[in-house]
Scaffold this motif. Structure first.
Motif, mmCIF file in Angstrom:
data_model
loop_
_atom_site.group_PDB
_atom_site.id
_atom_site.type_symbol
_atom_site.label_atom_id
_atom_site.label_comp_id
_atom_site.label_asym_id
_atom_site.label_seq_id
_atom_site.Cartn_x
_atom_site.Cartn_y
_atom_site.Cartn_z
ATOM 1 N N ALA A 147 0.843 -1.207 0.000
ATOM 2 C CA ALA A 147 0.000 0.000 0.000
ATOM 3 C C ALA A 147 0.874 1.251 0.000
ATOM 4 C CB ALA A 147 -0.927 -0.008 1.209
ATOM 5 N N ALA A 148 1.958 1.212 0.771
ATOM 6 C CA ALA A 148 2.883 2.354 0.819
ATOM 7 C C ALA A 148 3.570 2.552 -0.525
ATOM 8 C CB ALA A 148 3.918 2.133 1.921
ATOM 9 N N LEU A 149 4.015 1.463 -1.142
ATOM 10 C CA LEU A 149 4.684 1.554 -2.439
ATOM 11 C C LEU A 149 3.716 2.042 -3.519
ATOM 12 C CD1 LEU A 149 6.855 -1.704 -2.355
ATOM 13 C CD2 LEU A 149 7.658 0.666 -2.121
ATOM 14 N N SER A 150 2.470 1.616 -3.450
ATOM 15 C CA SER A 150 1.476 2.083 -4.420
ATOM 16 C C SER A 150 1.266 3.586 -4.293
ATOM 17 C CB SER A 150 0.146 1.354 -4.213
ATOM 18 O OG SER A 150 0.269 -0.013 -4.526
ATOM 19 N N ARG A 151 1.280 4.071 -3.083
ATOM 20 C CA ARG A 151 1.137 5.519 -2.865
ATOM 21 C C ARG A 151 2.333 6.282 -3.411
ATOM 22 N NH1 ARG A 151 -0.113 8.034 3.131
ATOM 23 N NH2 ARG A 151 -0.178 10.246 2.534
ATOM 24 N N LEU A 152 3.526 5.756 -3.196
ATOM 25 C CA LEU A 152 4.727 6.385 -3.750
ATOM 26 C C LEU A 152 4.705 6.358 -5.277
ATOM 27 C CD1 LEU A 152 7.374 4.882 -1.300
ATOM 28 C CD2 LEU A 152 6.677 7.280 -1.424
ATOM 29 N N GLU A 153 4.187 5.271 -5.830
ATOM 30 C CA GLU A 153 4.086 5.158 -7.286
ATOM 31 C C GLU A 153 3.115 6.194 -7.834
ATOM 32 O OE1 GLU A 153 3.136 1.764 -10.714
ATOM 33 O OE2 GLU A 153 2.724 1.352 -8.599
ATOM 34 N N SER A 154 1.990 6.389 -7.157
ATOM 35 C CA SER A 154 0.993 7.359 -7.624
ATOM 36 C C SER A 154 1.540 8.780 -7.585
ATOM 37 C CB SER A 154 -0.279 7.263 -6.776
ATOM 38 O OG SER A 154 -0.063 7.749 -5.462
ATOM 39 N N GLU A 155 2.518 9.023 -6.723
ATOM 40 C CA GLU A 155 3.127 10.352 -6.612
ATOM 41 C C GLU A 155 4.337 10.507 -7.524
ATOM 42 O OE1 GLU A 155 3.972 11.112 -2.521
ATOM 43 O OE2 GLU A 155 1.874 11.016 -1.913
ATOM 44 N N GLY A 156 4.670 9.459 -8.282
ATOM 45 C CA GLY A 156 5.791 9.542 -9.213
ATOM 46 C C GLY A 156 7.147 9.432 -8.572
ATOM 47 N N ILE A 157 7.195 8.925 -7.346
ATOM 48 C CA ILE A 157 8.465 8.801 -6.641
ATOM 49 C C ILE A 157 9.148 7.484 -6.974
ATOM 50 C CG2 ILE A 157 9.525 8.670 -4.350
ATOM 51 C CD1 ILE A 157 7.375 10.590 -3.367
ATOM 52 N N VAL A 158 8.353 6.434 -7.201
ATOM 53 C CA VAL A 158 8.899 5.148 -7.626
ATOM 54 C C VAL A 158 8.144 4.679 -8.866
ATOM 55 C CG1 VAL A 158 9.519 4.521 -5.250
ATOM 56 C CG2 VAL A 158 7.358 3.704 -6.220
ATOM 57 N N ASP A 159 8.759 3.767 -9.588
ATOM 58 C CA ASP A 159 8.125 3.117 -10.733
ATOM 59 C C ASP A 159 8.055 1.621 -10.466
ATOM 60 O OD1 ASP A 159 7.588 5.242 -12.475
ATOM 61 O OD2 ASP A 159 9.642 5.229 -13.260
ATOM 62 N N ARG A 160 6.948 1.015 -10.857
ATOM 63 C CA ARG A 160 6.869 -0.444 -10.819
ATOM 64 C C ARG A 160 7.003 -0.932 -12.257
ATOM 65 N NH1 ARG A 160 5.361 -4.058 -7.024
ATOM 66 N NH2 ARG A 160 4.495 -2.430 -5.677
ATOM 67 N N LEU A 161 8.086 -1.632 -12.549
ATOM 68 C CA LEU A 161 8.381 -2.076 -13.902
ATOM 69 C C LEU A 161 7.524 -3.287 -14.270
ATOM 70 C CD1 LEU A 161 12.279 -1.689 -13.852
ATOM 71 C CD2 LEU A 161 10.507 0.036 -14.303
ATOM 72 N N SER A 162 7.545 -3.631 -15.547
ATOM 73 C CA SER A 162 6.692 -4.716 -16.042
ATOM 74 C C SER A 162 7.013 -6.054 -15.381
ATOM 75 C CB SER A 162 6.828 -4.847 -17.556
ATOM 76 O OG SER A 162 8.185 -5.076 -17.919
ATOM 77 N N ASN A 163 8.240 -6.212 -14.912
ATOM 78 C CA ASN A 163 8.626 -7.466 -14.248
ATOM 79 C C ASN A 163 8.354 -7.430 -12.745
ATOM 80 O OD1 ASN A 163 10.564 -5.676 -13.423
ATOM 81 N ND2 ASN A 163 12.317 -6.871 -14.156
ATOM 82 N N GLY A 164 7.687 -6.358 -12.274
ATOM 83 C CA GLY A 164 7.330 -6.247 -10.868
ATOM 84 C C GLY A 164 8.362 -5.545 -10.009
ATOM 85 N N VAL A 165 9.530 -5.238 -10.567
ATOM 86 C CA VAL A 165 10.578 -4.556 -9.812
ATOM 87 C C VAL A 165 10.140 -3.119 -9.505
ATOM 88 C CG1 VAL A 165 12.907 -3.595 -9.994
ATOM 89 C CG2 VAL A 165 12.471 -5.958 -10.677
ATOM 90 N N VAL A 166 10.387 -2.680 -8.273
ATOM 91 C CA VAL A 166 10.080 -1.307 -7.870
ATOM 92 C C VAL A 166 11.381 -0.514 -7.863
ATOM 93 C CG1 VAL A 166 9.163 0.179 -6.065
ATOM 94 C CG2 VAL A 166 8.113 -2.060 -6.501
ATOM 95 N N LEU A 167 11.404 0.583 -8.621
ATOM 96 C CA LEU A 167 12.624 1.364 -8.823
ATOM 97 C C LEU A 167 12.381 2.804 -8.382
ATOM 98 C CD1 LEU A 167 15.475 0.971 -10.238
ATOM 99 C CD2 LEU A 167 14.424 2.035 -12.243
ATOM 100 N N VAL A 168 13.326 3.365 -7.633
ATOM 101 C CA VAL A 168 13.232 4.770 -7.234
ATOM 102 C C VAL A 168 13.513 5.645 -8.453
ATOM 103 C CG1 VAL A 168 14.181 6.585 -5.772
ATOM 104 C CG2 VAL A 168 13.952 4.251 -4.886
#
Length: 211
Positions: free
Chosen positions: A47-68
């Protein structure tokens, strides 16, 4: 402690670490490692990572990797340009009201830095934010401090912002702006704030000339 509170705490800790540079741009965030570090299950973490993703702080790549996500110099300069327009207008408006106790206290602190008081990057970053928010408040612009904070949080994620170890010039510019506001000189306050951001831009670009 509820799941919502756990996810909020994880979000705030991760966001603070990313903004402050403790987690660098382009870092891969491992959910397994983070659950151990933060001491929580994957549900609030996701849930925290999804919130960061919505704010453009992290990206979730097609392979599921979360990148700052990194903040580019071009994005940084866009922020400088936007803030220059907003805050030059705010300085002019602040001058209509004059400098209150908050701005005068900040002026005294900035003069100490001009006169040689030691200050670290992290300390000056906080004091710089206090100065810009105080100008916005002096201008009676209620929404501007939050806008400034958001833009600063993005800018700080660009590595170029962390290349300085002396802040005398910036502090001196802050003093000059406050003096113009205190003198009720709207035109001068606006010009000095605009010039301040011109100098900020020049300092950023000078980083590459010196490299």
């Amino acid at each position: 402690m509820s799941g919502g509170t756990l996810s909020d705490t994880a979000y705030e800790r991760l966001r603070d670490d990313i903004v402050a540079g403790r987690i660098a741009a382009e870092t891969v965030l491992s959910e397994r490692a983070l659950t151990e570090t933060l001491g929580l299950s994957r549900t609030p973490l996701r849930a925290a990572l999804s919130r960061l993703e919505s704010e453009g702080i992290v990206d979730r790549l097609s392979n599921g990797v979360v990148l700052v996500r990194s903040v580019t110099v071009e994005q940084l300069l866009q922020i400088v340009q936007l803030r220059q327009k907003l805050e030059a207008a705010a300085a002019a408006r602040a001058a209509e009201h004059g400098a209150g106790a908050e701005l005068l206290a900040i002026r005294a602190r900035m003069q100490e830095i001009v006169d040689g008081a030691p200050v670290t990057f992290d300390q000056f970053w906080l004091e710089d934010g206090a100065f810009h928010r105080a100008i916005a408040r002096a201008a009676r612009l209620e929404l501007l401090p939050a806008i400034i904070d958001e833009q600063r949080s993005v800018a700080r994620r660009c590595s170029v912002t962390r290349t300085y170890d002396t802040f005398v010039d910036q502090a001196g510019e802050h003093v000059d702006i406050i003096d113009a506001v205190a003198a009720h000189d709207a035109q001068l306050a606006s010009a000095r704030m605009a010039g301040h951001f011109d100098h900020v831009r020049a300092r950023f670009l000078g980083t590459f000339d010196a490299s």
